[in-house]
Design an enzyme around this catalytic site. Structure first.
Site, PDB file in Angstrom:
ATOM      1  CB  SER A 167      -0.880  -0.012   1.258  1.00 49.70           C
ATOM      2  OG  SER A 167      -1.480   1.242   1.501  1.00 49.70           O
ATOM      3  CE1 TYR A 173      -4.579  -2.043   5.196  1.00 48.83           C
ATOM      4  CE2 TYR A 173      -3.426   0.005   4.698  1.00 48.83           C
ATOM      5  CZ  TYR A 173      -4.063  -1.149   4.270  1.00 48.83           C
ATOM      6  OH  TYR A 173      -4.176  -1.415   2.925  1.00 48.83           O
TER       7      TYR A 173
END
Length: 255
Positions: free
Chosen positions: A146, A159
């Site tokens: 990501s 995350y």
């Protein structure tokens, strides 16, 4: 040139591919002639995704619903796939979850869930799939990272920690597996419009921030990820290893 990007006839497992980015990646591989294992936690969603791929005239698929956070389930799941189709040519470690809260209020349970799914799951599935690849002497593994592999943002510290971990896990896997003819790289999306991000896309303030922060001036479309994935699982990338490639419209390139 066509041979460089030819992946037809290969076999791939895409974890978390019953919807969202995972489904788009599975569809892109299927369009390129790859036999795809559609995977997810919900059997009905997996079967629906698999049916959709096959009805569109794409290649053969099978369904899998093993728990990526359970070592025994992973071992059994990979063994079942290998029993049906042989050792995987391609693994895409895509499955992941997101939880949001201020750092001081994040619960230990949520932390553990995120780490177990996003990072431990990639380790377990990658390790099990790699064993067969090592014996054969070839394979392609793509871990899905990501922009949070490199950039932090308020409310998602756990995350971001897991996606940073994915980048380093990729390098570590490369260090161990490259000698066996296996390439391990990470594909790191920016902000993409999917069914899972509908609320964020609909939030005009947040959506405006994404467009402003991204040099391309828009949210990503899941189709934007397919070309890079095909490159990473094709012979064209045989000397590319341990890298994190950002597909983010330029977000990580600017301040």
């Amino acid at each position: 040139m066509n041979t460089l990007f030819d992946v037809s006839g290969k076999t791939a497992l895409v974890t978390g591919s019953s919807r969202g980015i995972g489904l788009a990646l599975a569809g892109g591989l299927a369009d390129a002639g790859v036999r795809v294992v559609v995977h997810g936690r919900n059997r009905d969603q997996v079967d629906a995704a698999r049916s959709g791929l096959e009805k569109s005239g794409r290649v053969e698929t099978i369904a899998s619903t093993f728990d990526i956070t359970d070592p025994a389930a992973v071992a059994d799941g990979i063994a079942a796939i290998e029993n049906e189709w042989g050792v995987l040519d391609i693994l895409v470690n895509n499955a992941g979850i997101q939880r949001r809260a201020p750092f001081t209020e994040f619960t230990f349970t949520d932390w553990n869930d995120i780490v177990a799914t996003n990072l431990t799951g990639a380790f377990l599935v990658g390790q099990q799939a790699a064993r067969g690849m090592v014996t054969r002497g070839s394979g392609k593994i793509v871990n899905i990272g990501s922009v949070q592999s490199q950039l932090g943002r308020a409310g998602i510290a756990p995350y971001a920690a897991t996606k940073g971990g994915i980048s380093m896990l990729t390098k570590g896997m490369c260090a161990d597996l490259a000698v066996s003819g296996i390439q391990v790289n990470a594909l790191a999306p920016g902000y993409f419009a999917t069914e899972l991000t509908k609320a964020l896309v609909a939030d005009e303030a947040f959506s405006s921030w994404v467009r402003t922060r991204t040099p391309a001036g828009r949210w990503g479309d899941v189709a934007d990820l397919v070309g890079t994935l095909i490159y990473l699982v094709s012979p064209a990338s045989d000397f590319v290893n341990g890298q994190t490639i950002f597909v983010d419209g330029g977000m990580t390139a600017v301040v």
